[in-house]
Design a protein around this motif. Structure first.
Motif, PDB file in Angstrom:
ATOM      1  N   LEU A   1       0.830  -1.201   0.000  1.00  0.00           N
ATOM      2  CA  LEU A   1       0.000   0.000   0.000  1.00  0.00           C
ATOM      3  C   LEU A   1       0.871   1.259   0.000  1.00  0.00           C
ATOM      4  CD1 LEU A   1      -3.035   0.623   0.035  1.00  0.00           C
ATOM      5  CD2 LEU A   1      -2.908   0.741   2.535  1.00  0.00           C
ATOM      6  N   SER A   2       1.928   1.249   0.810  1.00  0.00           N
ATOM      7  CA  SER A   2       2.830   2.409   0.875  1.00  0.00           C
ATOM      8  C   SER A   2       3.516   2.649  -0.468  1.00  0.00           C
ATOM      9  CB  SER A   2       3.891   2.187   1.967  1.00  0.00           C
ATOM     10  OG  SER A   2       3.281   2.014   3.228  1.00  0.00           O
TER      11      SER A   2
ATOM     12  N   LEU B   1      -8.133  -1.818   1.936  1.00  0.00           N
ATOM     13  CA  LEU B   1      -7.646  -0.869   0.936  1.00  0.00           C
ATOM     14  C   LEU B   1      -6.669  -1.547  -0.032  1.00  0.00           C
ATOM     15  CD1 LEU B   1      -8.185   2.019   0.224  1.00  0.00           C
ATOM     16  CD2 LEU B   1      -6.360   2.730   1.789  1.00  0.00           C
ATOM     17  N   THR B   2      -5.858  -2.455   0.491  1.00  0.00           N
ATOM     18  CA  THR B   2      -4.929  -3.189  -0.381  1.00  0.00           C
ATOM     19  C   THR B   2      -5.696  -4.058  -1.365  1.00  0.00           C
ATOM     20  OG1 THR B   2      -3.319  -3.240   1.428  1.00  0.00           O
ATOM     21  CG2 THR B   2      -2.916  -4.707  -0.430  1.00  0.00           C
TER      22      THR B   2
ATOM     23  N   LEU C   1      -5.710  -3.668  -5.506  1.00  0.00           N
ATOM     24  CA  LEU C   1      -5.374  -4.775  -6.399  1.00  0.00           C
ATOM     25  C   LEU C   1      -6.512  -5.117  -7.353  1.00  0.00           C
ATOM     26  CD1 LEU C   1      -3.543  -7.083  -3.820  1.00  0.00           C
ATOM     27  CD2 LEU C   1      -2.487  -5.893  -5.746  1.00  0.00           C
ATOM     28  N   THR C   2      -7.738  -5.058  -6.876  1.00  0.00           N
ATOM     29  CA  THR C   2      -8.872  -5.464  -7.709  1.00  0.00           C
ATOM     30  C   THR C   2      -9.306  -4.368  -8.675  1.00  0.00           C
ATOM     31  OG1 THR C   2     -10.388  -4.811  -5.918  1.00  0.00           O
ATOM     32  CG2 THR C   2      -9.769  -7.135  -6.047  1.00  0.00           C
ATOM     33  N   GLU C   3      -9.022  -3.121  -8.351  1.00  0.00           N
ATOM     34  CA  GLU C   3      -9.469  -2.018  -9.192  1.00  0.00           C
ATOM     35  C   GLU C   3      -8.387  -1.481 -10.123  1.00  0.00           C
ATOM     36  OE1 GLU C   3     -11.086   0.910  -6.575  1.00  0.00           O
ATOM     37  OE2 GLU C   3     -12.516  -0.502  -5.644  1.00  0.00           O
ATOM     38  N   ASN C   4      -7.161  -1.971  -9.977  1.00  0.00           N
ATOM     39  CA  ASN C   4      -6.057  -1.490 -10.805  1.00  0.00           C
ATOM     40  C   ASN C   4      -5.302  -2.684 -11.377  1.00  0.00           C
ATOM     41  OD1 ASN C   4      -5.818   1.683 -10.094  1.00  0.00           O
ATOM     42  ND2 ASN C   4      -6.340   0.535  -8.238  1.00  0.00           N
TER      43      ASN C   4
ATOM     44  N   GLN D   1       1.681  -6.205 -11.451  1.00  0.00           N
ATOM     45  CA  GLN D   1       3.021  -5.975 -10.916  1.00  0.00           C
ATOM     46  C   GLN D   1       3.255  -6.800  -9.642  1.00  0.00           C
ATOM     47  OE1 GLN D   1       4.045  -1.817 -10.717  1.00  0.00           O
ATOM     48  NE2 GLN D   1       5.884  -2.186  -9.465  1.00  0.00           N
ATOM     49  N   VAL D   2       2.238  -6.838  -8.764  1.00  0.00           N
ATOM     50  CA  VAL D   2       2.369  -7.611  -7.526  1.00  0.00           C
ATOM     51  C   VAL D   2       2.444  -9.098  -7.836  1.00  0.00           C
ATOM     52  CG1 VAL D   2       1.166  -8.289  -5.394  1.00  0.00           C
ATOM     53  CG2 VAL D   2       1.249  -5.875  -6.068  1.00  0.00           C
ATOM     54  N   ARG D   3       1.620  -9.554  -8.780  1.00  0.00           N
ATOM     55  CA  ARG D   3       1.627 -10.985  -9.111  1.00  0.00           C
ATOM     56  C   ARG D   3       2.891 -11.396  -9.849  1.00  0.00           C
ATOM     57  NH1 ARG D   3      -4.704 -10.522 -10.931  1.00  0.00           N
ATOM     58  NH2 ARG D   3      -5.525 -10.330  -8.789  1.00  0.00           N
TER      59      ARG D   3
END
Length: 692
Positions: A95-96, A197-198, A202-205, A211-213
């Motif tokens: 998130l940061s 929020l995390t 992830l679900t909306e962007n 990138q995270v996956r």
């Protein structure tokens, strides 16, 4: 380390886990079966064989300390680049990183505790609550948020789950709604909001999710039976449509449903992943066969169809040990006094105090045991209240030590070495060589500072060249991992706080109906969770295990309690007679010890030690008392133990009041057991004869 070397020393089931390096994997791991060993070797084997790069692995656990332990083990196995984090730490990091790009603006402040904001919300709703009620409402808000329950749906959700709200559900819902409003207005983020929020990011962007996956391709989740719905949402967001996931858990240790945790994710894993590899770990390396047999007996009586379908029966791997002891007492005071005596005996026989635990169902039970242990001269530490490095005394001590290190205190103490330097600094924070009498905040502060002093001794023993800057660095690293030093004392903890820990000797106390199972456990599911709580307590013991209960709460009270239903069919026909009960029967007298001056029943530990009411007049040989204290200081210094472990101040005062003339007289004073009588009796009587 070579890949094949990682597999050496694993038992067949652990090796099966380590070699199952791809695809969905479910590990059902019983208590003491080496699950951490199995999953760390699995990760190391996968990285060393080239299945996955270390930096593409995310191992998730539930405590900062457990994550630190995973990282340490993986480093030693040759996989230093693996990320091991809690759900919250991983979410906060992501998130940061993405905040400026996706959300923008000032980053919110993370709140460690909801209680101050809940208090403000209650006042805004014109409601008045005490601190305990505020804490309970904060816990309700956490439950609602992890189960994705909105304020307007809270009352219905409580009714569906057979949950007992801490106060009127309408009031809780109002405070919950106001809490969320104040949190948003103040730009605050709680731990549940951080996960929500995390998930939303992830679900909306899609680009963020990709990138995270790309970063994390290989997931391991420990203690999967404790995952709540919100954490499961985050895990699914991390995974996307992939299935390189290994989960590890024990359905028999599901004891946190009140926080929103659900074993359904673990037990339903094969429904979600029909091609999953399932491995059961049942070889128990922790406990003796006698302890394992009792644990299997308790969990084997479960009436839950789910428990029977997913049964994990442990198989002991250790040699035989003593049989578990079952003890019945007239009252809780007698129970605590006798257990303190037995703990003292174990310590005198060579069991370290830090390897002994007294476990109870609710924290309110601790006070009786604190008093009994203090009266018996047994050091103890409380666990589960406040994290060690968050304690005010510890924070102050670390600040002082850091300042002394910057000022070059090593040089200023004339080369006395790390140990004396640390003790000198801690003295400024209130540390003394002898522990204060009694219980409470002063005793806890002393135990905290003593733990830091002991840690300095341990570091000096390992590295004689270590200086104060090295010690401060060690403290800062431990604080970051919440890796508290081992406190030298008998552990007092609730059964919930004991999960994940183990000791050589465990006393399970207060095992009566209404306490275990707790009185508000009403549904079959709630009763079975209470059974699992007892199972967790039993499986904390390596060798010595004691289970006890009292027939009444107070001395002289009505003895109408009955032992926990979970012990039905597992206890001997007659519980082990206790010395206190046997002595009362022999004297033909029941009830508490009377004051030797006025005859009033004595219930406080200090009064039982003195044999009189605190406000009853008694002759005191002050010269003898001073001589006894001087002798005690010399004895404690010679044996390198705290003075109160030799004899407490209350015991010395009782000796100075009664001035015993023989070993028999001395043995009548509480706190002077056979071992202390043999060890110190002649010295004490010599002082008594000389009058000090």
């Amino acid at each position: 380390m070579e890949a094949e070397g990682v597999l050496e020393g694993l038992d067949p089931e652990q090796r099966a886990v380590a070699e199952a390096v791809q695809g969905p994997v479910c590990v059902l791991a019983g208590a003491g079966t080496g699950k951490t060993r199995a999953i760390t070797h699995r990760i190391a084997y996968a990285t060393l064989t080239g299945i996955v790069a270390p930096q593409r692995v995310l191992a998730v656990t539930f405590t900062t300390r457990a994550a630190g332990e995973l990282r340490g083990r993986l480093r030693r196995l040759g996989a230093p680049g693996v990320q091991a984090r809690t759900f919250h730490a991983a979410a906060l990091r992501q998130l940061s990183y993405f905040w400026p790009r996706v959300i923008g603006g000032d980053t919110p402040k993370i709140i460690e505790s909801k209680i101050p904001v809940v208090a403000d919300a209650a006042r805004a709703c014109r409601l008045t609550f005490g601190r305990t009620e505020l804490r309970d409402i904060a816990a309700e808000i956490e439950w609602a948020k992890v189960t994705q329950t909105r304020p307007e749906d809270y009352a219905a959700a409580v009714a569906r789950s057979s949950r007992k709200a801490p106060t009127d559900v309408v009031d809780v819902a109002r405070v919950y709604a106001m809490y969320e409003q104040l949190r948003r207005e103040r730009n605050l983020l709680d731990f549940e909001g951080m996960l929500e929020l995390t998930v939303a990011v992830l679900t909306e962007n899609r680009d963020v999710a990709n990138q995270v996956r790309e970063q994390y391709r290989y997931f391991v989740v420990d203690e999967f039976q404790d995952v709540n719905p919100l954490q499961k949402l985050l895990l699914d967001a991390w995974l996307g449509d992939r299935d390189d996931l290994c989960v590890v858990g024990d359905p028999n240790q599901t004891i946190y449903s009140f926080t929103g945790a659900s074993p359904d994710h673990l037990l339903g894993f094969t429904r979600e992943h029909p091609d999953a590899t399932v491995v059961k770990l049942v070889r128990d390396y922790r406990s003796t066969p006698q302890v394992v047999q009792l644990a299997n007996g308790v969990i084997g009586q479960s009436r839950s169809e789910t428990a029977r379908r997913h049964k994990l029966e442990l198989v002991a791997q250790r040699q035989d040990g003593p049989e578990p002891l079952f003890s019945e007492y007239d009252d809780e005071v007698a129970e605590a006094d006798d257990l303190a005596r037995r703990a003292r005996k174990l310590i005198d026989e060579g069991v370290p105090a830090s390897e002994i635990a007294i476990l109870y169902r609710i924290n309110a039970q601790s006070e009786t045991y604190e008093s009994a242990l203090a009266a018996a001269g047994v050091p103890y530490v409380l666990r589960g209240a406040e994290r060690f490095f968050d304690r005010p005394a510890v924070r102050e001590a670390v600040v002082r030590l850091r300042g002394a290190a910057r000022a070059g205190a090593d040089a200023e103490t004339d080369g006395l070495g790390l140990i004396m330097t640390v003790r000198h600094v801690l003295a400024g924070a209130g540390f003394t060589e002898e522990a204060p009498e009694g219980t409470g905040a002063a005793r806890e502060k002393w135990e905290s500072l003593a733990a830091l002093a002991q840690l300095a001794e341990d570091m000096a023993a390992e590295n004689p060249r270590a200086g104060l800057p090295d010690f401060v660095t060690e403290l800062e690293e431990r604080a970051a991992l919440q890796h508290a030093p081992t406190l030298e004392g008998v552990t007092l903890a609730s059964l919930h706080a004991a999960k994940g820990l183990e000791w050589d000797a465990v006393f399970l106390v207060g095992l009566v109906e209404g306490t275990l199972p707790i009185i508000y456990a009403e549904t079959p599911e709630q009763i079975e969770e209470e059974r699992r709580l007892l199972y967790v307590g039993i499986t904390r013991a390596r060798e010595h295990l004691s289970l006890s209960w009292a027939l009444s709460r107070s001395p002289g009270g009505r003895r109408n309690r009955r032992p926990s239903r979970f012990l039905d069919g597992l206890t001997p026909k007659t519980a082990t007679p206790t010395p206190a009960r046997a002595e009362r029967t022999k004297r033909g007298r029941k009830g508490p010890q009377p004051c030797r001056i006025c005859g009033r029943p004595l219930t406080a530990a200090i009064e039982r030690k003195l044999g009189r009411c605190e406000d009853c007049p008694a002759e005191l040989n002050e010269g003898l008392l001073l001589a006894l204290k001087d002798w005690r200081s010399e004895a404690s210094a010679a044996q390198k133990i705290p003075a109160y472990v030799v004899f407490t101040d209350a015991t010395l005062q009782a000796i100075a009041e009664r001035t015993p003339e023989s070993m028999e007289d001395l043995a009548q004073i509480p706190g002077v057991g056979k071992i202390k009588l043999d060890k110190y009796g002649e010295s004490v009587l010599a002082l008594c004869r000389s009058g000090g």
